[in-house]
Design an enzyme around this catalytic site. Sequence first.
Site, mmCIF file in Angstrom:
data_model
loop_
_atom_site.group_PDB
_atom_site.id
_atom_site.type_symbol
_atom_site.label_atom_id
_atom_site.label_comp_id
_atom_site.label_asym_id
_atom_site.label_seq_id
_atom_site.Cartn_x
_atom_site.Cartn_y
_atom_site.Cartn_z
ATOM 1 N N LYS A 189 6.209 8.240 13.267
ATOM 2 C CA LYS A 189 4.958 8.445 13.573
ATOM 3 C C LYS A 189 4.913 9.968 14.303
ATOM 4 C CE LYS A 189 2.685 4.650 12.254
ATOM 5 N NZ LYS A 189 1.555 4.547 11.415
ATOM 6 N N ASP A 218 4.263 10.339 9.382
ATOM 7 C CA ASP A 218 2.887 9.736 9.398
ATOM 8 C C ASP A 218 2.108 10.242 10.542
ATOM 9 O OD1 ASP A 218 0.277 8.482 9.008
ATOM 10 O OD2 ASP A 218 1.211 6.455 9.070
ATOM 11 N N GLU A 244 2.291 11.481 5.576
ATOM 12 C CA GLU A 244 0.949 10.744 5.457
ATOM 13 C C GLU A 244 -0.078 11.059 6.370
ATOM 14 O OE1 GLU A 244 0.818 5.924 5.685
ATOM 15 O OE2 GLU A 244 2.762 6.773 5.379
ATOM 16 N N GLU A 270 -4.492 4.869 2.897
ATOM 17 C CA GLU A 270 -4.583 3.954 4.044
ATOM 18 C C GLU A 270 -6.286 4.021 4.301
ATOM 19 O OE1 GLU A 270 -3.460 3.164 8.647
ATOM 20 O OE2 GLU A 270 -2.417 4.348 7.506
ATOM 21 N N HIS A 320 -0.004 1.002 0.977
ATOM 22 C CA HIS A 320 -0.158 0.872 2.364
ATOM 23 C C HIS A 320 -0.254 -0.676 2.832
ATOM 24 C CE1 HIS A 320 -2.496 0.392 6.218
ATOM 25 N NE2 HIS A 320 -1.601 1.269 6.620
#
Length: 396
Positions: A189, A218, A244, A270, A320
């Site tokens: 992340k 992401d 992402e 997502e 996702h």
Amino acid sequence: MPQEALGLLSPARHDLRPGDEGNVIVSVETYALAVPLAQPLADSTAALTSWTVPVVEIRTADGRVGTGISGVHTGSEMLCHVVDRYYAPALVGASSEDILGTWKRLYWLPTHWIGRAGVVHMALSMVDIALWDLAAQRAGVPLWRLLGGSADPIETYNTDGGWLNLSVAEVVRDLGSLIDRGWRRVKIKVGTPDWREDASRVRAVRKAVGSDITVMADANQRWDLATAQRMLPVLAEAGMDWIEEPVHADDLGAHRRLQAVGTVDVAAGESLYSYHAFTGLIEADAVRVVQPDVTRLAGVTEWLQVAQHAGARGLRLVPHAGDMMQVHQHLAGVVLSESPPLLEFIPWTQDVFESRSVVNDGFAERPQTPGASTAVRKEAREKWQLRGVGGRTSDD
């Protein structure tokens, strides 16, 4: 207001073929399970101590139960309410085999005007998954086989080691543990308030895991366009496989500009809730990695439509996993695509289901039990069910 005025009349049974009476839906029940996490986790948008699984169980006259699920960290009562108040009255008395007809009928209820995305659409997903679960049960096969998928194991990537609330040292430790257990693809992340901190994190992870491990990043929509543009060279230098949700999910122009100039693939999906939203993104050449989620789209029916569109455009299709892969392990690899199937794996809800996912050396084994692998363990419901959420509608 009478139900007739709301468009909620239960369908007549005259459309059933002789001998199909056992497929009639006799009850619809909803509830939600709050499953605690092993440790608190956070990305750039949310801090989590549990993951909630809203559930719908659709029972037919022959005694079968189809189970549909979603996955959220808030608002489970709203999903259940949509099913209970608006969908269940239109389901009881209908044939559970009429999956596409039911999808259309529920989609075009008056709730269409307030919910072509978000809660209403996600509630439709729960119903649609339950009907596909019933269809696979009746066929006596797992859902992936009903949909024509191959029996080959499917590679997964692991998201559960790179959380933003963890220090770089903790992320490196957790990713190392995943790699030791067989994963060759992991995700971290990013999306801190300071892009330089993100850059430092990306570089440190790449240095720690080496060049043989595939790493994705992401941002969970937290960058603006300028920040994302600053980060693209850093991501490319670190060999990130994709970035992402770099910017707001609805900012089509920003996605298109980033994908046009960057060598790192842009991934999104997502936070998209309809085939039409995906179509816009795909046709604008704004992504190279398409991430439909069966719990955000309106179920298996719409997921297949998105997947076929992405596959036909030669794009990478990587779901996702709001369902923690429980349904997606059936869906990956069931449409024609130039790229091999890939699944996101997060282990949070494994103890909820009667059929646990099986992953060996980073590859998911195809489930063998008939259905969609969504049936909930009795013990899980007793342990984690949220009070005051859900209801039951029947033909009694």
